[in-house]
Design a protein around this motif. Structure first.
Motif, short mmCIF file in Angstrom:
data_model
loop_
_atom_site.label_atom_id
_atom_site.label_comp_id
_atom_site.label_asym_id
_atom_site.label_seq_id
_atom_site.Cartn_x
_atom_site.Cartn_y
_atom_site.Cartn_z
N THR A 207 81.74 37.71 83.76
CA THR A 207 82.31 38.62 84.76
C THR A 207 83.68 38.09 85.18
O THR A 207 83.88 36.87 85.28
N ASP A 208 84.63 38.99 85.43
CA ASP A 208 85.97 38.58 85.85
C ASP A 208 86.16 38.68 87.36
O ASP A 208 87.26 38.52 87.87
N GLU A 209 85.06 38.95 88.08
CA GLU A 209 85.11 38.97 89.53
C GLU A 209 83.73 38.59 90.08
O GLU A 209 82.72 38.73 89.40
N ASP A 210 83.73 38.07 91.31
CA ASP A 210 82.45 37.72 91.93
C ASP A 210 81.63 38.97 92.20
O ASP A 210 82.17 40.04 92.51
N ILE A 211 80.32 38.83 92.08
CA ILE A 211 79.40 39.91 92.46
C ILE A 211 78.63 39.43 93.68
O ILE A 211 77.97 38.39 93.64
N HIS A 212 78.73 40.19 94.74
CA HIS A 212 77.97 39.87 95.96
C HIS A 212 77.38 41.16 96.49
O HIS A 212 78.06 41.95 97.12
N ASP A 213 76.12 41.36 96.17
CA ASP A 213 75.43 42.58 96.59
C ASP A 213 74.55 42.25 97.79
O ASP A 213 73.44 41.74 97.65
N SER A 214 75.07 42.51 98.98
CA SER A 214 74.33 42.18 100.21
C SER A 214 73.06 43.00 100.34
O SER A 214 72.11 42.59 101.00
N LYS A 215 73.03 44.17 99.69
CA LYS A 215 71.86 45.04 99.80
C LYS A 215 70.66 44.46 99.06
O LYS A 215 69.53 44.54 99.51
N SER A 216 70.93 43.86 97.89
CA SER A 216 69.83 43.30 97.08
C SER A 216 69.74 41.79 97.20
O SER A 216 68.75 41.19 96.80
N GLY A 217 70.81 41.16 97.71
CA GLY A 217 70.83 39.70 97.80
C GLY A 217 71.24 39.02 96.51
O GLY A 217 71.06 37.81 96.36
N PHE A 218 71.81 39.77 95.57
CA PHE A 218 72.20 39.21 94.28
C PHE A 218 73.64 38.72 94.36
O PHE A 218 74.56 39.47 94.68
N ASP A 219 73.85 37.43 94.05
CA ASP A 219 75.17 36.82 94.04
C ASP A 219 75.43 36.19 92.68
O ASP A 219 74.57 35.46 92.15
N LEU A 220 76.60 36.46 92.13
CA LEU A 220 76.97 35.89 90.83
C LEU A 220 78.47 35.61 90.84
O LEU A 220 79.28 36.55 90.86
N PRO A 221 78.86 34.33 90.84
CA PRO A 221 80.29 34.01 90.80
C PRO A 221 80.91 34.45 89.48
O PRO A 221 80.22 34.55 88.46
N LYS A 222 82.21 34.71 89.49
CA LYS A 222 82.87 35.10 88.25
C LYS A 222 82.79 33.97 87.24
O LYS A 222 82.72 32.79 87.59
N GLY A 223 82.77 34.34 85.97
CA GLY A 223 82.62 33.36 84.92
C GLY A 223 81.50 33.75 83.98
O GLY A 223 81.02 34.89 84.01
N THR A 224 81.07 32.83 83.14
CA THR A 224 80.02 33.10 82.15
C THR A 224 78.69 32.53 82.64
O THR A 224 78.63 31.38 83.08
N ASP A 228 68.34 35.11 83.07
CA ASP A 228 66.97 35.35 82.65
C ASP A 228 66.60 36.80 82.94
O ASP A 228 67.45 37.59 83.39
N GLY A 229 65.35 37.18 82.69
CA GLY A 229 64.95 38.58 82.84
C GLY A 229 65.13 39.10 84.25
O GLY A 229 65.62 40.21 84.46
N THR A 230 64.74 38.30 85.25
CA THR A 230 64.83 38.75 86.64
C THR A 230 66.28 38.97 87.06
O THR A 230 66.62 40.01 87.64
N ASP A 231 67.15 38.00 86.77
CA ASP A 231 68.56 38.16 87.14
C ASP A 231 69.25 39.23 86.31
O ASP A 231 70.20 39.87 86.77
N SER A 232 68.78 39.44 85.08
CA SER A 232 69.35 40.52 84.26
C SER A 232 69.09 41.87 84.89
O SER A 232 69.96 42.75 84.92
N LEU A 233 67.89 42.04 85.44
CA LEU A 233 67.57 43.29 86.13
C LEU A 233 68.48 43.49 87.33
O LEU A 233 68.99 44.58 87.57
N LYS A 234 68.70 42.42 88.09
CA LYS A 234 69.58 42.52 89.25
C LYS A 234 71.01 42.84 88.82
O LYS A 234 71.72 43.60 89.47
N PHE A 235 71.42 42.27 87.71
CA PHE A 235 72.78 42.48 87.19
C PHE A 235 73.01 43.96 86.84
O PHE A 235 74.01 44.55 87.22
N VAL A 236 72.06 44.56 86.10
CA VAL A 236 72.26 45.94 85.67
C VAL A 236 71.99 46.93 86.79
O VAL A 236 72.39 48.10 86.70
N ARG A 237 71.32 46.49 87.85
CA ARG A 237 71.02 47.39 88.96
C ARG A 237 72.06 47.32 90.08
O ARG A 237 72.12 48.20 90.93
N THR A 238 72.86 46.23 90.11
CA THR A 238 73.77 46.06 91.22
C THR A 238 74.80 47.17 91.27
O THR A 238 75.24 47.69 90.25
N ARG A 239 75.15 47.55 92.47
CA ARG A 239 76.10 48.65 92.65
C ARG A 239 77.12 48.32 93.73
O ARG A 239 78.31 48.34 93.51
#
Length: 364
Positions: A207-224, A228-239
């Motif tokens: 990702t080229d930008e941080d992801i911070h989804d306060s609604k789901s609690g999913f945080d992913l700093p930019k980078g590679t 795993d399966g659980t975080d993959s679901l959060k990744f494709v569901r984040t909005r």
């Protein structure tokens, strides 16, 4: 995902300036369809034992769409008698295992993806038509999954059809709106999606930008990151934590992830590792519902082998041409004459005119 599962629910339609992101939508759907076919091919080549074949057959759920739809269905044009139309659905149920995996607070079930894949005679190419979830349509009378009758309805959200009547009604709705005969249906759910990612050992995304989804609690700093399966679901569901917060931003993430997943499967030595191939096949088939004609490993393998001549890089991806609804600018409706031209070309198995690929709602 935060859309409701009711007939009037759904996401708001982003502004027309999101045209570039909209173009990504079809490719993410194609990635999912190619992935399923690839897994079936791997399974067929792996030569699993008869006993495991039977186990995998038991995983696949079948829907008798011919019985559910009856005889009131479109007939195929003579010119399209050897073409195949496949409806691919991605379900986002919060029931059972999916409920445990939910990154948000939404209940109910919807079809998160609706993609009509048209494979012309010769099976050397294909076109994939994605139907926007927020499209207002006329739903035909349907037989519900419990055997009851769902009356016809005017101006309902396309993505509500699955939640109130199941996949067979989605097939009937698509046939009514397009007059295109659907030959086969495939559906994959998110719980199986998680198992599939874990089975291959995770998927790397950048990702080229941080992801911070306060609604789901999913945080992913930019980078590679390897998800795993659980975080993959959060990744494709984040909005709400990515881009402009629109559903189109999420579509871009979904496309990116599906391509990464396909790449990961391709680079693994699955044919040289029967144990891993069986594990992946088990996860994939648990997530799969098909029409009754495809509800076996043998039928799926035969169908997948027939697709080998199609180059995914040349597959045409089109969004159903839509325009903003005049009564509700948060909804869209099929745009005419473009939508009619698109469906006519698919019905007759002829080349799709460029004019039928342009959508007023995206400015293209």
């Amino acid at each position: 995902m935060t859309e409701t599962g009711t007939e009037t629910g759904g996401q708001s339609t982003p502004p027309a300036s999101s045209h570039r992101r909209r173009k990504k939508a079809g490719k993410r759907h194609v990635g999912r369809w190619i992935l399923l076919s690839l897994l079936v091919i791997v399974l067929a080549a792996g030569g699993t034992g008869w006993w495991y074949f039977e186990h995998l057959n038991g995983n696949i759920k079948g829907v008798d769409i011919n019985k559910a739809l009856g005889k009131d269905r479109p007939e195929k044009a003579v010119t399209a008698s050897n073409a195949t139309n496949l409806l691919v659905l991605g379900s986002d149920s919060r029931a059972g295992d999916n409920g445990k995996l939910d990154a948000g607070s939404v209940s109910g079930a919807r079809s998160d993806t609706a993609l009509l894949v048209h494979i012309p005679e010769g099976r050397q190419q294909a076109v994939a038509v994605s139907i926007p979830r927020d499209t207002l349509i006329d739903r035909p009378e349907c037989v519900k999954q419990d055997g009851g009758t769902l009356p016809a309805a005017h101006r309902v959200m396309f993505n509500s059809v699955y939640s109130v009547a199941g996949p067979a009604c989605v097939v009937k709705t698509v046939e009514k709106m397009s007059d295109v005969r659907i030959d086969h249906m495939m559906e994959i759910d998110f719980a199986g999606f998680k198992g599939l990612v874990d089975a291959i050992g995770g998927v790397s995304v950048t990702t080229d930008e941080d992801i911070h989804d306060s609604k789901s609690g999913f945080d992913l700093p930019k980078g590679t990151h390897k998800l795993d399966g659980t975080d993959s679901l959060k990744f494709v569901r984040t909005r709400y934590g990515h881009g402009d917060g629109s559903d189109l931003g999420r579509i871009g993430l979904q496309q990116q992830f599906m391509l990464a997943l396909l790449s990961e499967i391709k680079k693994q030595d699955l044919l040289g590792s029967p144990t891993k191939a069986v594990k992946i096949a088990n996860s994939a088939t648990k997530a799969l519902t098909t029409d009754e004609d495809l509800a076996s490993i043998t039928s799926l393998a035969e169908f997948a082998r027939s697709m080998r001549g199609i180059d995914p890089n040349t597959m045409d991806t089109i969004m159903l041409p839509v325009a903003y609804d005049t009564q509700d600018r948060n909804r869209v409706v099929p745009a005419q004459p473009q939508a009619g031209q698109l469906w006519k070309a698919i019905r007759e198995d002829t080349e799709i005119p460029e004019s039928a690929k342009k959508s007023p709602a995206t400015g293209g």
